[in-house]
Scaffold this motif. Structure first.
Motif, PDB file in Angstrom:
ATOM      1  N   GLN A   1       9.396   2.396  -7.213  1.00  0.00           N
ATOM      2  CA  GLN A   1       8.829   2.029  -5.897  1.00  0.00           C
ATOM      3  C   GLN A   1      10.167   2.025  -4.790  1.00  0.00           C
ATOM      4  OE1 GLN A   1       5.963  -1.413  -6.214  1.00  0.00           O
ATOM      5  NE2 GLN A   1       4.349   0.361  -5.929  1.00  0.00           N
ATOM      6  N   GLY A   2      10.938   1.081  -5.054  1.00  0.00           N
ATOM      7  CA  GLY A   2      12.149   0.844  -4.203  1.00  0.00           C
ATOM      8  C   GLY A   2      12.988   2.087  -4.159  1.00  0.00           C
ATOM      9  N   SER A   3      13.075   2.938  -5.083  1.00  0.00           N
ATOM     10  CA  SER A   3      14.039   4.005  -5.104  1.00  0.00           C
ATOM     11  C   SER A   3      13.330   5.002  -4.420  1.00  0.00           C
ATOM     12  CB  SER A   3      14.405   4.487  -6.510  1.00  0.00           C
ATOM     13  OG  SER A   3      13.321   4.954  -7.185  1.00  0.00           O
ATOM     14  N   LEU A   4      11.971   5.234  -4.611  1.00  0.00           N
ATOM     15  CA  LEU A   4      11.241   6.365  -3.863  1.00  0.00           C
ATOM     16  C   LEU A   4      11.166   5.871  -2.379  1.00  0.00           C
ATOM     17  CD1 LEU A   4       8.472   6.848  -6.467  1.00  0.00           C
ATOM     18  CD2 LEU A   4      10.376   8.182  -6.139  1.00  0.00           C
ATOM     19  N   LEU A   5      10.856   4.647  -2.108  1.00  0.00           N
ATOM     20  CA  LEU A   5      10.765   4.290  -0.631  1.00  0.00           C
ATOM     21  C   LEU A   5      12.262   4.567   0.096  1.00  0.00           C
ATOM     22  CD1 LEU A   5       8.747   1.177  -0.740  1.00  0.00           C
ATOM     23  CD2 LEU A   5       8.116   3.518   0.189  1.00  0.00           C
ATOM     24  N   ALA A   6      13.223   4.053  -0.481  1.00  0.00           N
ATOM     25  CA  ALA A   6      14.673   4.291  -0.021  1.00  0.00           C
ATOM     26  C   ALA A   6      15.049   5.971   0.446  1.00  0.00           C
ATOM     27  CB  ALA A   6      15.614   3.657  -0.943  1.00  0.00           C
ATOM     28  N   ARG A   7      14.635   6.509  -0.467  1.00  0.00           N
ATOM     29  CA  ARG A   7      14.634   8.020  -0.210  1.00  0.00           C
ATOM     30  C   ARG A   7      13.947   8.642   0.949  1.00  0.00           C
ATOM     31  NH1 ARG A   7      13.819  10.252  -6.058  1.00  0.00           N
ATOM     32  NH2 ARG A   7      14.091  12.106  -5.144  1.00  0.00           N
ATOM     33  N   TRP A   8      12.614   8.064   1.044  1.00  0.00           N
ATOM     34  CA  TRP A   8      11.630   8.962   1.617  1.00  0.00           C
ATOM     35  C   TRP A   8      10.821   8.440   2.888  1.00  0.00           C
ATOM     36  CZ3 TRP A   8       9.565  10.704  -3.798  1.00  0.00           C
ATOM     37  CH2 TRP A   8      10.424  11.883  -4.383  1.00  0.00           C
TER      38      TRP A   8
ATOM     39  N   SER B   1       0.894  -1.164   0.096  1.00  0.00           N
ATOM     40  CA  SER B   1      -0.028  -0.123  -0.021  1.00  0.00           C
ATOM     41  C   SER B   1       0.935   1.292  -0.090  1.00  0.00           C
ATOM     42  CB  SER B   1      -0.794   0.030   1.169  1.00  0.00           C
ATOM     43  OG  SER B   1      -1.595   1.288   1.316  1.00  0.00           O
ATOM     44  N   GLU B   2       1.880   1.279   0.853  1.00  0.00           N
ATOM     45  CA  GLU B   2       2.637   2.603   0.752  1.00  0.00           C
ATOM     46  C   GLU B   2       3.287   2.592  -0.446  1.00  0.00           C
ATOM     47  OE1 GLU B   2       5.863   4.772   3.846  1.00  0.00           O
ATOM     48  OE2 GLU B   2       4.656   3.364   4.640  1.00  0.00           O
ATOM     49  N   ALA B   3       3.864   1.590  -0.807  1.00  0.00           N
ATOM     50  CA  ALA B   3       4.797   2.014  -2.110  1.00  0.00           C
ATOM     51  C   ALA B   3       3.886   2.244  -3.327  1.00  0.00           C
ATOM     52  CB  ALA B   3       5.101   0.448  -2.709  1.00  0.00           C
ATOM     53  N   ALA B   4       2.611   1.946  -3.402  1.00  0.00           N
ATOM     54  CA  ALA B   4       1.725   2.345  -4.248  1.00  0.00           C
ATOM     55  C   ALA B   4       1.135   3.747  -4.220  1.00  0.00           C
ATOM     56  CB  ALA B   4       0.441   1.754  -4.297  1.00  0.00           C
ATOM     57  N   THR B   5       1.417   4.210  -2.936  1.00  0.00           N
ATOM     58  CA  THR B   5       0.935   5.769  -2.534  1.00  0.00           C
ATOM     59  C   THR B   5       1.888   6.589  -2.889  1.00  0.00           C
ATOM     60  OG1 THR B   5      -0.812   5.079  -0.784  1.00  0.00           O
ATOM     61  CG2 THR B   5       0.377   7.142  -0.668  1.00  0.00           C
ATOM     62  N   VAL B   6       3.264   6.242  -2.476  1.00  0.00           N
ATOM     63  CA  VAL B   6       4.601   6.921  -2.721  1.00  0.00           C
ATOM     64  C   VAL B   6       4.591   7.102  -4.233  1.00  0.00           C
ATOM     65  CG1 VAL B   6       6.912   7.170  -2.563  1.00  0.00           C
ATOM     66  CG2 VAL B   6       5.568   6.622  -0.642  1.00  0.00           C
ATOM     67  N   LEU B   7       4.326   6.218  -4.862  1.00  0.00           N
ATOM     68  CA  LEU B   7       4.597   6.242  -6.332  1.00  0.00           C
ATOM     69  C   LEU B   7       3.407   7.197  -7.141  1.00  0.00           C
ATOM     70  CD1 LEU B   7       5.810   5.361  -9.003  1.00  0.00           C
ATOM     71  CD2 LEU B   7       4.820   3.213  -9.006  1.00  0.00           C
TER      72      LEU B   7
ATOM     73  N   ALA C   1      12.071  -3.575   4.431  1.00  0.00           N
ATOM     74  CA  ALA C   1      11.400  -4.661   4.042  1.00  0.00           C
ATOM     75  C   ALA C   1      10.843  -4.716   2.789  1.00  0.00           C
ATOM     76  CB  ALA C   1      10.151  -4.487   4.755  1.00  0.00           C
ATOM     77  N   PHE C   2      10.767  -3.619   2.024  1.00  0.00           N
ATOM     78  CA  PHE C   2      10.387  -3.619   0.669  1.00  0.00           C
ATOM     79  C   PHE C   2      11.545  -4.141  -0.238  1.00  0.00           C
ATOM     80  CE2 PHE C   2       9.835  -2.104  -3.655  1.00  0.00           C
ATOM     81  CZ  PHE C   2       8.472  -2.040  -3.873  1.00  0.00           C
ATOM     82  N   CYS C   3      12.770  -3.522  -0.032  1.00  0.00           N
ATOM     83  CA  CYS C   3      13.896  -4.114  -0.994  1.00  0.00           C
ATOM     84  C   CYS C   3      14.265  -5.639  -0.437  1.00  0.00           C
ATOM     85  CB  CYS C   3      14.998  -3.183  -0.733  1.00  0.00           C
ATOM     86  SG  CYS C   3      15.007  -1.606  -1.152  1.00  0.00           S
ATOM     87  N   ALA C   4      14.094  -5.859   0.642  1.00  0.00           N
ATOM     88  CA  ALA C   4      14.422  -7.143   0.948  1.00  0.00           C
ATOM     89  C   ALA C   4      13.653  -8.231   0.049  1.00  0.00           C
ATOM     90  CB  ALA C   4      14.310  -7.585   2.617  1.00  0.00           C
TER      91      ALA C   4
ATOM     92  N   LEU D   1      15.906   6.603 -15.448  1.00  0.00           N
ATOM     93  CA  LEU D   1      17.203   6.079 -14.985  1.00  0.00           C
ATOM     94  C   LEU D   1      17.786   7.226 -13.920  1.00  0.00           C
ATOM     95  CD1 LEU D   1      18.853   4.387 -18.078  1.00  0.00           C
ATOM     96  CD2 LEU D   1      17.744   3.293 -16.018  1.00  0.00           C
ATOM     97  N   THR D   2      17.598   8.671 -14.210  1.00  0.00           N
ATOM     98  CA  THR D   2      17.955   9.743 -13.482  1.00  0.00           C
ATOM     99  C   THR D   2      17.229   9.537 -12.047  1.00  0.00           C
ATOM    100  OG1 THR D   2      18.641  11.038 -15.421  1.00  0.00           O
ATOM    101  CG2 THR D   2      17.986  12.064 -13.243  1.00  0.00           C
ATOM    102  N   GLU D   3      15.779   9.359 -12.176  1.00  0.00           N
ATOM    103  CA  GLU D   3      14.984   9.332 -10.975  1.00  0.00           C
ATOM    104  C   GLU D   3      15.312   8.129 -10.166  1.00  0.00           C
ATOM    105  OE1 GLU D   3      12.036  10.368  -8.481  1.00  0.00           O
ATOM    106  OE2 GLU D   3      12.773  11.270 -10.259  1.00  0.00           O
ATOM    107  N   VAL D   4      15.467   6.884 -10.452  1.00  0.00           N
ATOM    108  CA  VAL D   4      15.880   5.671  -9.760  1.00  0.00           C
ATOM    109  C   VAL D   4      17.249   5.891  -9.383  1.00  0.00           C
ATOM    110  CG1 VAL D   4      14.226   4.302 -10.802  1.00  0.00           C
ATOM    111  CG2 VAL D   4      16.586   4.183 -11.614  1.00  0.00           C
ATOM    112  N   GLY D   5      18.361   6.656 -10.015  1.00  0.00           N
ATOM    113  CA  GLY D   5      19.652   6.813  -9.753  1.00  0.00           C
ATOM    114  C   GLY D   5      19.689   7.489  -8.636  1.00  0.00           C
ATOM    115  N   ARG D   6      18.632   8.241  -8.364  1.00  0.00           N
ATOM    116  CA  ARG D   6      18.788   9.319  -7.047  1.00  0.00           C
ATOM    117  C   ARG D   6      18.970   8.602  -5.772  1.00  0.00           C
ATOM    118  NH1 ARG D   6      14.970  12.753 -10.054  1.00  0.00           N
ATOM    119  NH2 ARG D   6      16.129  14.579 -10.869  1.00  0.00           N
ATOM    120  N   ALA D   7      18.776   7.172  -5.748  1.00  0.00           N
ATOM    121  CA  ALA D   7      18.561   6.410  -4.647  1.00  0.00           C
ATOM    122  C   ALA D   7      19.977   5.304  -4.666  1.00  0.00           C
ATOM    123  CB  ALA D   7      17.284   5.540  -4.226  1.00  0.00           C
TER     124      ALA D   7
END
Length: 545
Positions: free
Chosen positions: A496-503, A349-355, A511-514, A450-456
């Motif tokens: 989603q993983g990159s956004l959660l890793a940042r925020w 749920s959180e990953a969907a909201t953040v995205l 937990a998401f990345c694992a 790639l720029t966006e995901v690269g920020r994490a």
């Protein structure tokens, strides 16, 4: 006997009387993150007011009634005159009025409009999802109408109004209007270039009459519709008003309403244009698909937001139930296996909201890089988030046991609603192929992604490996169309993983990345690695009443 034996114990209290916005930490944090400081105080207060209203017993009753008393088609009046009216329960109109008044069709003309509108759309979708359909189409019609400045000058102020007026009258007599759309035909589906509805020009420039049939026409009570029809120059976009300027009804024959799995409060119709249906061309002849493309992108984003909202409501209900229900000597929420299930649901749920909120922010930015990012991220997100909605809602329903299978819990309505956004505005294959189209035709889109995901990069080794894996997939173009779903999924998960890793809090990102990126995850919810801090993840998703 009934008085002494019928004692109600060990039941969770209703989840009512709470702030739907503020209690959703991921959503509230996204608003704080993406809105400019000068806009934030006003938007925050507005969303808190809407959130409290959405969590009230009254609003929840409106949502229930709008679905228990679905729309009815009245093709003729008592004298036998063709009327083609669709009647809705008063609760439907109250929900629409609340949402229009909250600015959910006004994003294009308000500062920070898309982020605050996205948050409000998620809040009101949790009350009742069906009324989101006309809100979404009205919102998305604005960029399409801007292809004709004269039309936009008349219609845009009404589409972005904060006033809802039901009933069919000439637009100039109303303080606000809604717009629907009719693209789909029996023989075409998503292949709109196969449409056979014909447009014949009249003497006046830009005026036509239409002949044809639309297989799905959503929200037929709207004041006008954007439709595609074949003109001499090819597929062309048209505006079809329900009431003409002189007050007469346009020919808009509603043949029947669809009997749908869910989305019961919202009418979806089959309509006929009989050769006298007046229409105004929007944009150039033969460029209808290009005219509506931004509209399609906006409604696809609403599919992401709508599914994220359904997920959030399902998770809120499941966690709330588990917090109060006792079994096997203690609260369900404290049982290790139930905690694993709830944490897994909360992550999704959180990953969907953040995205979804990140994509809304891209619309507000308006830069070329953000436009390119949205071009590829929206179809990838639409593919993945809407696909995850149904299994999540089904698992959340199961958390309530038999109580969740009963209509009064509200969970069956969420479950019936959950597949819709995966189908609307192009089903899974269409989205996956659109990701490929963006990769092939717009190199800037991949660069922006790639720029966006690269920020994490460097935040999590599993995320870094997943990004490398996506690049490897993109390097191998053999048979890529057959792998398009897999590619869209991996791109969405990496994003989603990159956004959660940042925020997100570290416990959520870990937990998401694992699980989603590291491979330590089963095929069902509730299979997270047991070594993670799942209690913190679950508590973050809990609603306090």
């Amino acid at each position: 006997m009934a008085a002494t034996t019928h004692t109600v114990t060990n039941q969770a209290p209703p989840l009512v009387g709470y702030d739907v916005f503020a209690s959703d930490r991921a959503l509230a944090e996204a608003v704080e993150r993406h809105l400019a400081p000068e806009v934030l105080p006003d938007a925050r207060g507005e969303l808190r007011t809407l959130g409290r209203s959405a969590g009230s017993a009254q609003a929840q009753a409106w949502g229930t009634l709008a679905n228990e008393y679905p729309p009815r088609l009245r093709t003729h009046d008592r004298y036998g005159n063709r009327s083609d009216e669709v009647e809705f329960h008063p609760s439907w109109h109250r929900l629409l009025g609340k949402s229009v008044n909250a600015g959910l069709t006004a994003a294009w003309v308000r500062p920070g409009g898309h982020v605050r509108r996205a948050a409000g759309f998620m809040v009101m979708t949790q009350v009742e999802a069906g009324h989101g359909c006309p809100l979404s189409m009205t919102h998305a019609a604005v960029p399409a109408l801007r292809a004709d400045p004269a039309l936009a000058a008349v219609w845009e102020p009404l589409l972005t109004s904060l006033v809802y007026e039901e009933g069919l009258r000439p637009p100039r007599e109303k303080a606000g209007v809604l717009l629907g759309m009719g693209m789909t035909e029996k023989q075409g589906g998503s292949d709109v270039r196969a449409n056979t509805t014909e447009a014949r020009p009249l003497d006046a420039d830009g005026e036509y009459v239409l002949t044809g049939h639309k297989w799905f026409c959503s929200a037929p009570m709207s004041d006008g519709f954007l439709v595609l029809a074949q003109a001499a120059g090819g597929p062309t976009c048209f505006l079809v008003p329900r009431v003409l300027e002189d007050g007469t009804r346009n020919t808009f024959l509603i043949q029947r309403l669809k009997d749908k799995l869910g989305n019961r409060s919202n009418a979806s119709a089959e309509v006929e244009f009989d050769g006298t249906t007046w229409a105004r061309r929007v944009g150039e002849e033969g460029r209808g698909v290009r005219t509506i493309i931004e509209m399609v992108a906006a409604t696809r984003l609403d599919c992401v937001l709508g599914s994220a909202a359904l997920m959030r409501q399902a998770v809120a209900q499941a966690v709330h139930h588990a917090a109060y229900r006792r079994a096997f000597g203690g609260p369900l929420i404290d049982k290790p296996l139930m905690r694993n299930v709830l944490a897994d649901l909360a992550l999704e749920s959180e990953a969907a909201t953040v995205l979804g909120m990140r994509l809304a922010a891209a619309w507000d930015s308006g830069t070329e890089q953000e436009r390119a990012f949205a071009r590829i991220a929206v179809p990838a997100a639409k593919y993945w988030v809407t696909k995850r909605c149904t299994p999540l809602v089904a698992e959340a329903l199961e958390c309530l046991g038999g109580n969740g299978y009963v209509e009064e819990s509200g969970m069956p309505r969420l479950l019936r609603e959950s597949p819709l956004n995966s189908i609307w505005e192009g089903s899974g294959n269409i989205q996956a192929l659109d990701v490929l189209r963006a990769l092939r035709q717009e190199p800037a889109a991949l660069d922006a992604f790639l720029t966006e995901v690269g920020r994490a990069r460097g935040a999590d080794h599993r995320l870094d490996r997943a990004i490398t894996g996506v690049l490897t997939e993109l390097a191998d173009l053999d048979g890529i169309e057959a792998r398009a779903r897999r590619l869209a999924e991996r791109m969405a998960l990496v994003l989603q993983g990159s956004l959660l890793a940042r925020w997100a809090p570290p416990e959520v990102a870990d937990a998401f990345c694992a699980s989603r990126l590291g491979g330590d995850w089963g095929s069902a919810f509730g299979t997270l690695p047991h070594t993670l801090d799942l209690g913190t993840v679950v508590e973050r998703a809990r609603v306090e009443i």
